[in-house]
Design a protein around this motif. Structure first.
Motif, PDB file in Angstrom:
ATOM      1  N   SER A  65     -18.957   4.089  -2.492  1.00  0.00           N
ATOM      2  CA  SER A  65     -18.489   4.046  -3.868  1.00  0.00           C
ATOM      3  C   SER A  65     -17.144   3.327  -3.956  1.00  0.00           C
ATOM      4  CB  SER A  65     -18.350   5.461  -4.433  1.00  0.00           C
ATOM      5  OG  SER A  65     -17.268   6.119  -3.812  1.00  0.00           O
ATOM      6  N   ASN A  66     -16.853   2.865  -5.145  1.00  0.00           N
ATOM      7  CA  ASN A  66     -15.581   2.180  -5.362  1.00  0.00           C
ATOM      8  C   ASN A  66     -14.403   3.130  -5.177  1.00  0.00           C
ATOM      9  OD1 ASN A  66     -16.713  -0.305  -5.868  1.00  0.00           O
ATOM     10  ND2 ASN A  66     -16.941   0.100  -8.054  1.00  0.00           N
ATOM     11  N   THR A  67     -14.602   4.394  -5.506  1.00  0.00           N
ATOM     12  CA  THR A  67     -13.533   5.377  -5.329  1.00  0.00           C
ATOM     13  C   THR A  67     -13.192   5.537  -3.855  1.00  0.00           C
ATOM     14  OG1 THR A  67     -14.344   6.538  -7.281  1.00  0.00           O
ATOM     15  CG2 THR A  67     -12.817   7.720  -5.868  1.00  0.00           C
ATOM     16  N   ALA A  68     -14.202   5.609  -3.004  1.00  0.00           N
ATOM     17  CA  ALA A  68     -13.957   5.730  -1.567  1.00  0.00           C
ATOM     18  C   ALA A  68     -13.265   4.480  -1.032  1.00  0.00           C
ATOM     19  CB  ALA A  68     -15.272   5.962  -0.834  1.00  0.00           C
ATOM     20  N   LYS A  69     -13.649   3.324  -1.561  1.00  0.00           N
ATOM     21  CA  LYS A  69     -13.021   2.075  -1.132  1.00  0.00           C
ATOM     22  C   LYS A  69     -11.539   2.048  -1.523  1.00  0.00           C
ATOM     23  CE  LYS A  69     -13.964  -1.919  -3.025  1.00  0.00           C
ATOM     24  NZ  LYS A  69     -14.627  -3.138  -3.489  1.00  0.00           N
ATOM     25  N   ILE A  70     -11.226   2.499  -2.720  1.00  0.00           N
ATOM     26  CA  ILE A  70      -9.838   2.525  -3.180  1.00  0.00           C
ATOM     27  C   ILE A  70      -9.009   3.483  -2.329  1.00  0.00           C
ATOM     28  CG2 ILE A  70      -8.354   3.248  -5.103  1.00  0.00           C
ATOM     29  CD1 ILE A  70     -10.517   2.058  -6.962  1.00  0.00           C
ATOM     30  N   TRP A  71      -9.559   4.653  -1.990  1.00  0.00           N
ATOM     31  CA  TRP A  71      -8.835   5.597  -1.134  1.00  0.00           C
ATOM     32  C   TRP A  71      -8.606   5.020   0.257  1.00  0.00           C
ATOM     33  CZ3 TRP A  71      -5.889   9.256  -2.721  1.00  0.00           C
ATOM     34  CH2 TRP A  71      -6.160   9.900  -3.912  1.00  0.00           C
ATOM     35  N   GLY A  72      -9.585   4.266   0.766  1.00  0.00           N
ATOM     36  CA  GLY A  72      -9.420   3.620   2.067  1.00  0.00           C
ATOM     37  C   GLY A  72      -8.306   2.578   2.046  1.00  0.00           C
ATOM     38  N   VAL A  73      -8.254   1.801   0.972  1.00  0.00           N
ATOM     39  CA  VAL A  73      -7.183   0.804   0.825  1.00  0.00           C
ATOM     40  C   VAL A  73      -5.832   1.498   0.735  1.00  0.00           C
ATOM     41  CG1 VAL A  73      -6.233  -0.939  -0.726  1.00  0.00           C
ATOM     42  CG2 VAL A  73      -8.667  -0.924  -0.216  1.00  0.00           C
ATOM     43  N   LEU A  74      -5.763   2.557  -0.050  1.00  0.00           N
ATOM     44  CA  LEU A  74      -4.506   3.304  -0.182  1.00  0.00           C
ATOM     45  C   LEU A  74      -4.061   3.864   1.163  1.00  0.00           C
ATOM     46  CD1 LEU A  74      -2.302   4.591  -1.999  1.00  0.00           C
ATOM     47  CD2 LEU A  74      -3.800   6.576  -2.152  1.00  0.00           C
ATOM     48  N   ALA A  75      -4.993   4.417   1.923  1.00  0.00           N
ATOM     49  CA  ALA A  75      -4.647   4.992   3.227  1.00  0.00           C
ATOM     50  C   ALA A  75      -4.137   3.912   4.184  1.00  0.00           C
ATOM     51  CB  ALA A  75      -5.855   5.706   3.828  1.00  0.00           C
ATOM     52  N   PHE A  76      -4.813   2.768   4.224  1.00  0.00           N
ATOM     53  CA  PHE A  76      -4.396   1.684   5.122  1.00  0.00           C
ATOM     54  C   PHE A  76      -3.019   1.149   4.748  1.00  0.00           C
ATOM     55  CE2 PHE A  76      -4.264  -2.844   6.226  1.00  0.00           C
ATOM     56  CZ  PHE A  76      -4.378  -2.734   7.601  1.00  0.00           C
ATOM     57  N   LEU A  77      -2.794   0.865   3.468  1.00  0.00           N
ATOM     58  CA  LEU A  77      -1.501   0.330   3.045  1.00  0.00           C
ATOM     59  C   LEU A  77      -0.381   1.358   3.213  1.00  0.00           C
ATOM     60  CD1 LEU A  77      -2.550  -1.710  -0.115  1.00  0.00           C
ATOM     61  CD2 LEU A  77      -2.014  -2.565   2.167  1.00  0.00           C
ATOM     62  N   THR A  78      -0.689   2.633   3.000  1.00  0.00           N
ATOM     63  CA  THR A  78       0.303   3.688   3.221  1.00  0.00           C
ATOM     64  C   THR A  78       0.673   3.784   4.695  1.00  0.00           C
ATOM     65  OG1 THR A  78      -0.565   4.924   1.337  1.00  0.00           O
ATOM     66  CG2 THR A  78       0.776   6.147   2.916  1.00  0.00           C
ATOM     67  N   PHE A  79      -0.319   3.660   5.567  1.00  0.00           N
ATOM     68  CA  PHE A  79      -0.071   3.710   7.011  1.00  0.00           C
ATOM     69  C   PHE A  79       0.837   2.561   7.456  1.00  0.00           C
ATOM     70  CE2 PHE A  79      -1.451   2.497  11.335  1.00  0.00           C
ATOM     71  CZ  PHE A  79      -1.021   3.629  12.011  1.00  0.00           C
ATOM     72  N   ILE A  80       0.529   1.347   7.026  1.00  0.00           N
ATOM     73  CA  ILE A  80       1.348   0.191   7.401  1.00  0.00           C
ATOM     74  C   ILE A  80       2.755   0.323   6.831  1.00  0.00           C
ATOM     75  CG2 ILE A  80       1.586  -2.313   7.176  1.00  0.00           C
ATOM     76  CD1 ILE A  80      -0.599  -1.575   9.058  1.00  0.00           C
ATOM     77  N   THR A  81       2.872   0.767   5.585  1.00  0.00           N
ATOM     78  CA  THR A  81       4.190   0.943   4.970  1.00  0.00           C
ATOM     79  C   THR A  81       4.979   2.032   5.682  1.00  0.00           C
ATOM     80  OG1 THR A  81       3.291   0.233   2.845  1.00  0.00           O
ATOM     81  CG2 THR A  81       5.392   1.404   2.801  1.00  0.00           C
ATOM     82  N   ALA A  82       4.318   3.114   6.090  1.00  0.00           N
ATOM     83  CA  ALA A  82       5.008   4.185   6.815  1.00  0.00           C
ATOM     84  C   ALA A  82       5.539   3.684   8.153  1.00  0.00           C
ATOM     85  CB  ALA A  82       4.057   5.366   7.026  1.00  0.00           C
ATOM     86  N   ILE A  83       4.770   2.823   8.820  1.00  0.00           N
ATOM     87  CA  ILE A  83       5.256   2.235  10.075  1.00  0.00           C
ATOM     88  C   ILE A  83       6.496   1.387   9.812  1.00  0.00           C
ATOM     89  CG2 ILE A  83       4.713   0.549  11.873  1.00  0.00           C
ATOM     90  CD1 ILE A  83       1.838   1.540  11.787  1.00  0.00           C
ATOM     91  N   GLU A  84       6.458   0.563   8.760  1.00  0.00           N
ATOM     92  CA  GLU A  84       7.608  -0.280   8.431  1.00  0.00           C
ATOM     93  C   GLU A  84       8.837   0.553   8.092  1.00  0.00           C
ATOM     94  OE1 GLU A  84       5.698  -4.368   6.639  1.00  0.00           O
ATOM     95  OE2 GLU A  84       6.124  -2.724   5.253  1.00  0.00           O
ATOM     96  N   VAL A  85       8.651   1.576   7.283  1.00  0.00           N
ATOM     97  CA  VAL A  85       9.789   2.423   6.893  1.00  0.00           C
ATOM     98  C   VAL A  85      10.326   3.178   8.101  1.00  0.00           C
ATOM     99  CG1 VAL A  85      10.439   4.453   5.524  1.00  0.00           C
ATOM    100  CG2 VAL A  85       9.095   2.622   4.487  1.00  0.00           C
ATOM    101  N   GLY A  86       9.431   3.703   8.939  1.00  0.00           N
ATOM    102  CA  GLY A  86       9.871   4.425  10.138  1.00  0.00           C
ATOM    103  C   GLY A  86      10.664   3.531  11.085  1.00  0.00           C
ATOM    104  N   LEU A  87      10.177   2.303  11.295  1.00  0.00           N
ATOM    105  CA  LEU A  87      10.916   1.372  12.149  1.00  0.00           C
ATOM    106  C   LEU A  87      12.235   0.951  11.516  1.00  0.00           C
ATOM    107  CD1 LEU A  87       8.051  -0.918  13.494  1.00  0.00           C
ATOM    108  CD2 LEU A  87       9.401   0.741  14.777  1.00  0.00           C
ATOM    109  N   GLY A  88      12.245   0.822  10.189  1.00  0.00           N
ATOM    110  CA  GLY A  88      13.481   0.445   9.505  1.00  0.00           C
ATOM    111  C   GLY A  88      14.536   1.534   9.551  1.00  0.00           C
ATOM    112  N   ILE A  89      14.116   2.775   9.539  1.00  0.00           N
ATOM    113  CA  ILE A  89      15.071   3.887   9.596  1.00  0.00           C
ATOM    114  C   ILE A  89      15.569   4.109  11.017  1.00  0.00           C
ATOM    115  CG2 ILE A  89      15.289   6.393   9.327  1.00  0.00           C
ATOM    116  CD1 ILE A  89      13.449   6.150   6.870  1.00  0.00           C
ATOM    117  N   THR A  90      14.642   4.123  11.976  1.00  0.00           N
ATOM    118  CA  THR A  90      15.047   4.446  13.350  1.00  0.00           C
ATOM    119  C   THR A  90      15.651   3.259  14.092  1.00  0.00           C
ATOM    120  OG1 THR A  90      12.823   3.958  14.185  1.00  0.00           O
ATOM    121  CG2 THR A  90      13.298   6.235  13.555  1.00  0.00           C
TER     122      THR A  90
END
Length: 127
Positions: A18-43
């Protein structure tokens, strides 16, 4: 077209994603990459800030690469490039990637040249 479902094949069974599952997958992937960037930027790990690759810190290269990955994935999913022909996908995706790599190359060499002129030349730092 907004109500279409993606076809997914799991162990020989045909399922629709479903499109809803696809949107949640995109959100999870982009959140993961952003969390890595923020974590590296802080530490700012010493191993990444002390290592230089092609005249720039390894941490900066990681940020550039992760940003390009996010931009590619956004174009891939939200511009619906996954459903297009491969030649169109390449034309849309590889052109900006080439231009960004070219921009980074030019910026690095010009910045290094200006730094060397200011450091070893007759002109002093005035800023």
């Amino acid at each position: 077209m907004a109500h279409e479902h993606k076809l997914a094949i799991f162990r020989g069974l045909v399922k629709f994603k479903s499109n809803t599952a696809k949107i949640w997958g995109v959100l999870a992937f982009l959140t993961f990459i952003t969390a890595i960037e923020v974590g590296l930027g802080i530490t700012k790990p010493e191993s990444l800030t002390g290592t230089y690759v092609l005249g720039m810190k390894l941490l900066n290269w990681i940020f550039i690469i992760l940003t390009l990955v996010k931009a590619y994935y956004i174009a891939w999913d939200f511009m619906h490039l996954r459903d297009e022909k491969s030649s169109l996908r390449r034309a849309i995706v590889w052109t900006p990637i080439f231009l960004v790599c070219y921009l980074v190359f030019i910026l690095l060499f010009e910045a290094d040249y200006i730094y060397n002129i200011m450091k070893e030349g007759f002109v002093a730092w005035h800023f």
